[in-house]
Write an enzyme that holds these catalytic residues in place. Structure first.
Site, PDB file in Angstrom:
ATOM      1  N   TYR A   1      42.042  42.974  51.644  1.00 56.91           N
ATOM      2  CA  TYR A   1      42.539  42.211  50.488  1.00 56.91           C
ATOM      3  C   TYR A   1      41.806  42.645  49.215  1.00 56.91           C
ATOM      4  O   TYR A   1      42.422  43.014  48.214  1.00 56.91           O
ATOM      5  CB  TYR A   1      42.338  40.707  50.733  1.00 56.91           C
ATOM      6  CG  TYR A   1      42.464  39.861  49.499  1.00 56.91           C
ATOM      7  CD1 TYR A   1      43.677  39.759  48.817  1.00 56.91           C
ATOM      8  CD2 TYR A   1      41.371  39.155  48.985  1.00 56.91           C
ATOM      9  CE1 TYR A   1      43.794  38.984  47.668  1.00 56.91           C
ATOM     10  CE2 TYR A   1      41.483  38.376  47.849  1.00 56.91           C
ATOM     11  CZ  TYR A   1      42.696  38.294  47.192  1.00 56.91           C
ATOM     12  OH  TYR A   1      42.805  37.537  46.050  1.00 56.91           O
TER      13      TYR A   1
ATOM     14  N   ILE B   1      48.565  28.820  41.775  1.00 57.20           N
ATOM     15  CA  ILE B   1      48.160  29.023  40.374  1.00 57.20           C
ATOM     16  C   ILE B   1      49.394  29.193  39.495  1.00 57.20           C
ATOM     17  O   ILE B   1      49.470  28.665  38.382  1.00 57.20           O
ATOM     18  CB  ILE B   1      47.208  30.231  40.264  1.00 57.20           C
ATOM     19  CG1 ILE B   1      45.910  29.937  41.021  1.00 57.20           C
ATOM     20  CG2 ILE B   1      46.923  30.571  38.799  1.00 57.20           C
ATOM     21  CD1 ILE B   1      44.973  31.134  41.177  1.00 57.20           C
TER      22      ILE B   1
END
Ligand code: NAD
Length: 340
Positions: free
Chosen positions: A156, A16
């Site tokens: 996570y 990204i």
């Protein structure tokens, strides 16, 4: 044209980060990128993304871990970034089950160092990447930012949710304008080798069987990277302002009543079954997949679906690229990059 602002982007050699930095440079920003080029996946892919960015003289790269004490504070002090986009993280739901420590270092300590740097040298706007996984075990769909986002199912997700709370406390205490993004399964050219689209494409071209979790019935709100970048770019200029009190927070807005802080979903708002993504790859490659149907994996949720109304009301924009078109563009890139 016109822009003379400096942006500091962490994770600039990531999937990204690469796309966002390109956009910021095209819009005339000076960009300082910080990326450790970690070996979570092929560092050569990161080096090639970074080399492409370095073609532009307005881009500078620092290849150090963000959790290095004082590194970001020094960079904030010397560069005085106007905006900060924080993308550097140890990503990956499944990897976090057996490798939790790297998530502590990159996600928690790294975000702490970033917040301390911003406290000393406040930018106009900080934008931080969180994830749809922050919605945890929630099964109410679509996910709205004002819903409870508890009961995270992977380490996570737990670290990402913790960064939301950490950033909120700094926004409140030190008046730092913060936007938290919750990204929904982002895909596209230069994408991540640990994600399903990449793995399936590679395996299908090699004539291998693909492992399909939850028997292909998993639903994901697949979001094409250019659409995500458009949304992020618009939000850069939409910094939240601390409301005078709870009454000033509009229904549906996730603005904090006590800080210039809000969370915004960035997702396509059109969930697809994993099976539909596989069909799109089959079409784009002209190869039929050999599927190994498997149960749900620990840490995973069966479905994600973004409510994009807040994004629309803030920016006038919502992602729109369909899965067939997005997968075709990924496959074109993949064949070109790997010459297959
Ligand atoms: P990525 O792994 O391609 O990019 C992350 C970059 O950060 C990598 O280049 C890596 O080298 C760098 N990095 C990792 N730890 C670092 C550290 N300690 N110090 C400096 N650099 C470090 O991942 P991405 O898909 O581009 O994700 C960007 C952000 O968006 C991450 O925060 C991720 O959690 C979040 N996100 C991504 C998705 C998705 O579908 N891609 C979905 C939700 C959230």
């Amino acid at each position: 044209m016109g822009e003379s602002r400096t942006a500091l982007v962490t994770g600039s050699a990531g999937f990204i980060g690469y796309h966002l930095v390109r956009r910021l440079l095209a819009d005339g920003f000076r960009v300082l990128g910080v990326d450790s080029l970690s070996d979570y996946y092929d560092p050569e892919l990161k080096r090639r993304r970074q080399a492409a960015l370095l073609q532009n003289a307005s881009f500078t790269a620092v290849n150090e871990p963000i959790e290095t004490p004082g590194l970001l504070a020094d960079l904030f002090g010397s560069e005085k970034p106007d905006i900060v986009v924080h993308l550097a993280a140890q990503a990956g739901v499944r990897y976090s089950i057996d490798n939790p420590r790297s998530y502590l270092d990159s996600n928690l300590v790294g975000t702490f160092e970033l917040l301390e740097a911003a406290r000393a040298h406040p930018p106009q706007h900080m934008l931080l990447a969180s994830t749809s996984s922050a919605y945890g075990a929630n099964t109410e769909m679509p996910y709205r930012e004002t819903m409870k986002a508890d009961h995270q199912m992977s380490f996570y997700a737990a670290t990402k949710k913790a960064t939301e709370a950490m950033a909120h406390s700094y926004a409140h205490l030190f008046d730092l304008p913060v936007t938290m993004f919750r990204f929904f399964t982002v895909y596209g050219p230069w994408g991540r080798p640990d994600m399903a689209l990449f793995k399936f494409t590679r395996a299908m071209l090699a004539g291998e069987t693909i492992d399909v979790y939850n028997h292909g019935e998993m639903m994901r709100d697949f979001t094409y990277v250019d659409d995500l970048v458009e949304a992020v770019r618009r939000l850069v200029d939409t910094a939240p302002i601390r409301p005078a009190g709870p009454d000033e927070v509009a229904p549906g807005d996730s603005l904090s009543p006590v800080a210039p802080w809000r969370v915004v979903n960035i997702g396509n708002s059109q969930p697809e079954q994993l099976g539909e993504m596989i069909a799109a790859i089959e079409d784009a490659l002209g190869i039929e997949a050999r599927r190994n149907l498997m149960p749900m994996q620990p840490g995973d949720v069966p479905a994600t679906w973004a409510d994009a109304e807040l994004l629309r009301s803030l920016t006038g924009y919502v992602p729109q690229t369909g899965i067939r078109e997005g997968v075709r563009r990924f496959v074109d890139w993949y064949r070109d990059y790997y010459e297959v």
